[in-house]
Design a protein around this motif. Structure first.
Motif, PDB file in Angstrom:
ATOM      1  N   UNK A 139     -25.561  -3.996  23.639  1.00 23.85           N
ATOM      2  CA  UNK A 139     -26.861  -3.764  22.849  1.00 23.85           C
ATOM      3  C   UNK A 139     -27.665  -4.813  22.968  1.00 23.85           C
ATOM      4  N   UNK A 140     -27.445  -5.889  23.578  1.00 23.73           N
ATOM      5  CA  UNK A 140     -28.305  -7.018  24.038  1.00 23.73           C
ATOM      6  C   UNK A 140     -28.193  -8.115  22.710  1.00 23.73           C
ATOM      7  N   UNK A 141     -27.229  -7.953  21.855  1.00 30.38           N
ATOM      8  CA  UNK A 141     -27.113  -9.188  21.284  1.00 30.38           C
ATOM      9  C   UNK A 141     -26.236 -10.340  22.113  1.00 30.38           C
ATOM     10  N   UNK A 142     -26.346 -11.619  21.747  1.00 34.59           N
ATOM     11  CA  UNK A 142     -25.658 -12.641  22.664  1.00 34.59           C
ATOM     12  C   UNK A 142     -24.046 -12.664  22.178  1.00 34.59           C
ATOM     13  N   UNK A 143     -23.358 -12.089  23.166  1.00 36.43           N
ATOM     14  CA  UNK A 143     -21.735 -12.002  22.680  1.00 36.43           C
ATOM     15  C   UNK A 143     -21.179 -13.387  22.856  1.00 36.43           C
ATOM     16  N   UNK A 144     -20.157 -13.524  21.855  1.00 31.06           N
ATOM     17  CA  UNK A 144     -19.547 -14.755  21.843  1.00 31.06           C
ATOM     18  C   UNK A 144     -18.130 -14.420  21.571  1.00 31.06           C
ATOM     19  N   UNK A 145     -17.156 -14.723  22.622  1.00 33.31           N
ATOM     20  CA  UNK A 145     -15.833 -14.238  22.365  1.00 33.31           C
ATOM     21  C   UNK A 145     -14.904 -15.346  22.126  1.00 33.31           C
ATOM     22  N   UNK A 146     -13.765 -14.787  21.502  1.00 34.63           N
ATOM     23  CA  UNK A 146     -12.891 -15.897  20.950  1.00 34.63           C
ATOM     24  C   UNK A 146     -11.708 -16.141  21.832  1.00 34.63           C
ATOM     25  N   UNK A 147     -11.495 -15.141  22.950  1.00 36.14           N
ATOM     26  CA  UNK A 147     -10.410 -15.085  23.538  1.00 36.14           C
ATOM     27  C   UNK A 147     -10.932 -14.829  25.344  1.00 36.14           C
ATOM     28  N   UNK A 148     -10.107 -15.426  26.284  1.00 36.93           N
ATOM     29  CA  UNK A 148     -10.554 -15.278  27.603  1.00 36.93           C
ATOM     30  C   UNK A 148     -10.183 -13.752  28.146  1.00 36.93           C
ATOM     31  N   UNK A 149      -9.261 -13.081  27.519  1.00 32.44           N
ATOM     32  CA  UNK A 149      -9.065 -11.475  27.817  1.00 32.44           C
ATOM     33  C   UNK A 149     -10.230 -10.604  27.163  1.00 32.44           C
ATOM     34  N   UNK A 150     -10.777 -11.073  26.103  1.00 30.47           N
ATOM     35  CA  UNK A 150     -12.104 -10.248  25.542  1.00 30.47           C
ATOM     36  C   UNK A 150     -13.114 -10.586  26.694  1.00 30.47           C
ATOM     37  N   UNK A 151     -13.143 -11.746  26.848  1.00 27.53           N
ATOM     38  CA  UNK A 151     -14.257 -12.222  27.880  1.00 27.53           C
ATOM     39  C   UNK A 151     -14.228 -11.137  29.113  1.00 27.53           C
ATOM     40  N   UNK A 152     -12.972 -11.143  29.768  1.00 22.64           N
ATOM     41  CA  UNK A 152     -12.551 -10.295  30.992  1.00 22.64           C
ATOM     42  C   UNK A 152     -12.890  -8.783  30.694  1.00 22.64           C
ATOM     43  N   UNK A 153     -12.636  -8.145  29.123  1.00 26.13           N
ATOM     44  CA  UNK A 153     -12.763  -7.041  29.181  1.00 26.13           C
ATOM     45  C   UNK A 153     -14.045  -6.579  28.807  1.00 26.13           C
ATOM     46  N   UNK A 154     -14.980  -7.476  28.452  1.00 27.39           N
ATOM     47  CA  UNK A 154     -16.419  -7.332  28.318  1.00 27.39           C
ATOM     48  C   UNK A 154     -17.081  -7.243  29.613  1.00 27.39           C
ATOM     49  N   UNK A 155     -16.730  -8.160  30.550  1.00 30.10           N
ATOM     50  CA  UNK A 155     -17.456  -8.242  31.691  1.00 30.10           C
ATOM     51  C   UNK A 155     -16.905  -6.894  32.444  1.00 30.10           C
ATOM     52  N   UNK A 156     -15.936  -6.440  32.454  1.00 30.93           N
ATOM     53  CA  UNK A 156     -15.315  -5.198  33.157  1.00 30.93           C
ATOM     54  C   UNK A 156     -16.132  -3.994  32.521  1.00 30.93           C
ATOM     55  N   UNK A 157     -16.872  -4.042  31.382  1.00 35.03           N
ATOM     56  CA  UNK A 157     -17.495  -3.182  30.802  1.00 35.03           C
ATOM     57  C   UNK A 157     -18.920  -3.219  31.301  1.00 35.03           C
ATOM     58  N   UNK A 158     -19.550  -4.343  31.816  1.00 35.06           N
ATOM     59  CA  UNK A 158     -20.733  -4.618  32.350  1.00 35.06           C
ATOM     60  C   UNK A 158     -21.480  -5.475  31.125  1.00 35.06           C
ATOM     61  N   UNK A 159     -20.892  -5.906  30.228  1.00 30.51           N
ATOM     62  CA  UNK A 159     -21.530  -6.763  29.164  1.00 30.51           C
ATOM     63  C   UNK A 159     -21.555  -8.282  29.637  1.00 30.51           C
ATOM     64  N   UNK A 160     -22.630  -8.779  29.216  1.00 25.32           N
ATOM     65  CA  UNK A 160     -22.667 -10.192  29.442  1.00 25.32           C
ATOM     66  C   UNK A 160     -22.276 -11.045  28.460  1.00 25.32           C
ATOM     67  N   UNK A 161     -21.675 -12.250  28.712  1.00 23.44           N
ATOM     68  CA  UNK A 161     -20.750 -12.884  27.536  1.00 23.44           C
ATOM     69  C   UNK A 161     -21.624 -14.265  27.530  1.00 23.44           C
TER      70      UNK A 161
END
Length: 356
Positions: A139-161
């Motif tokens: 959606x364009x929000x500034x994504x903050x993740x609490x875990x490395x696996x979440x970072x990897x999941x978002x990046x696989x979906x094409x989202x910026x972290x």
């Protein structure tokens, strides 16, 4: 700075994701920021919250929504609001969504509500359609993740972290006061939750198998939910323990059992490590930031009850290994402080504020 967190409704019982938000809010307020936490009763895409609205209108809509299970030490403005709309959200420097459905509404808020962020604590497909959950990261929000696996999941979906900031542990509360050597070696503590993704069947199976192999095993189960009927009589049950009593439970037991199939960043095993427990856990994703398999805990595949049981038996039968893992786990988790997490969080917000 003026900072607003947006949560999906009040939480009457302790919830890990809410506790993380409250910790950030409380500690940011302690650093001199003006912090508000809004609890939105009505959130799109989620089941009707009209019962909540009726219940809370008379008691909390025009008052603070202060949970009884969390102690705020600093001045944080807490409110229950009917919905996430401009008229209910104050002007601020930053506004932070905390659940996939709140992200959609935060995106619509006027610019005066602040720079828009999204604190992502889990891959929340268990709480909504995968398509909507996945799209919330885009959606364009500034994504903050609490875990490395979440970072990897978002990046696989094409989202910026924008940032990966692991949670902290409140070491003033969760601390070791009984050494691993002093504990009953065959004592096990497990947290029960009825949701399938929390692995209740695997946890129970591990306890039953371990009891057959180690007859003098003593187990305690704690939960915010009522006593589950399937627990055998030899298992002690504690419902909704106060935090200080939970610390006592962690310190009284030698091993903490975690059976979750999926976690964002699992708090109970981390708290148990801080209190000197040796941890036997499933690879839920949410333990990878702080567990080093075989070095700080024993890890088995998520959903594999037999492997979890065998790791539990291994630790019950090898006292030297239990003590070593407990000490290494305690050392490892000690670096996950809230000061570190809040400093990184605050730094991100400040960078964005200065870039306006």
């Amino acid at each position: 700075m003026r900072i607003t967190f947006v949560l999906p409704g009040p939480a009457r019982r302790p919830v890990g994701g809410y506790r993380v938000v409250y910790e950030y809010a409380d500690r940011l307020a302690g650093r001199g920021h003006e912090v508000s936490v809004l609890h939105a009763v009505r959130v799109p895409y989620t089941p009707s919250r009209w019962p909540y609205l009726i219940r809370y209108t008379a008691h909390q809509l025009l008052r603070t929504a202060r949970p009884r299970w969390f102690r705020f030490r600093n001045r944080v403005i807490l409110k229950t609001i009917p919905s996430i709309e401009d008229r209910h959200v104050p002007d601020a420097d930053a506004v932070i969504a905390t659940w996939w459905a709140t992200a959609y509404e935060v995106t619509k808020l006027r610019p005066a509500c602040g720079k828009k962020y999204y604190l992502i604590q889990h891959y929340e497909t268990w709480g909504g359609p995968a398509e909507l959950v996945n799209n919330s990261y885009l959606l364009g929000l500034r994504n903050i993740v609490i875990a490395l696996w979440l970072k990897e999941t978002l990046e696989q979906l094409g989202a910026r972290v924008a940032a990966h900031i692991p949670n902290g542990i409140n070491f003033e509360l969760f601390r070791l006061y009984l050494s691993p050597e002093e504990r009953e070696p065959h004592s096990v503590l497990w947290m029960y939750h009825p949701a399938d993704w929390k692995g209740p069947e695997e946890g129970l199976r591990a306890l039953l198998v371990a009891k057959e192999a180690v007859p003098d095993l003593k187990a305690t189960v704690f939960s915010t939910y009522p006593h589950p009927a399937f627990l055998p009589r030899w298992v002690d049950f504690v419902r909704n323990p106060a935090q200080r009593y939970l610390v006592e439970l962690y310190n009284r037991h030698a091993i903490f059992l975690c059976s979750s199939r999926s976690e964002g960043w699992s708090l109970p095993p981390a708290e148990a490590m801080a209190c000197g427990c040796a941890v036997v856990a499933t690879d839920s994703g949410g333990v990878r930031d702080y567990i080093l398999p075989g070095r700080t805990a024993l890890l088995s595949p998520a959903g594999d009850a037999e492997a979890l049981a065998q790791n539990l038996i291994h630790l019950l039968c090898d006292n030297a290994l239990r003590i070593r893992l407990a000490k290494e786990g305690h050392k490892r988790i000690s670096s996950f402080t809230w000061d570190r997490a809040v400093e990184r969080f605050e730094s991100l917000l400040r960078e964005e504020a200065w870039s306006k």
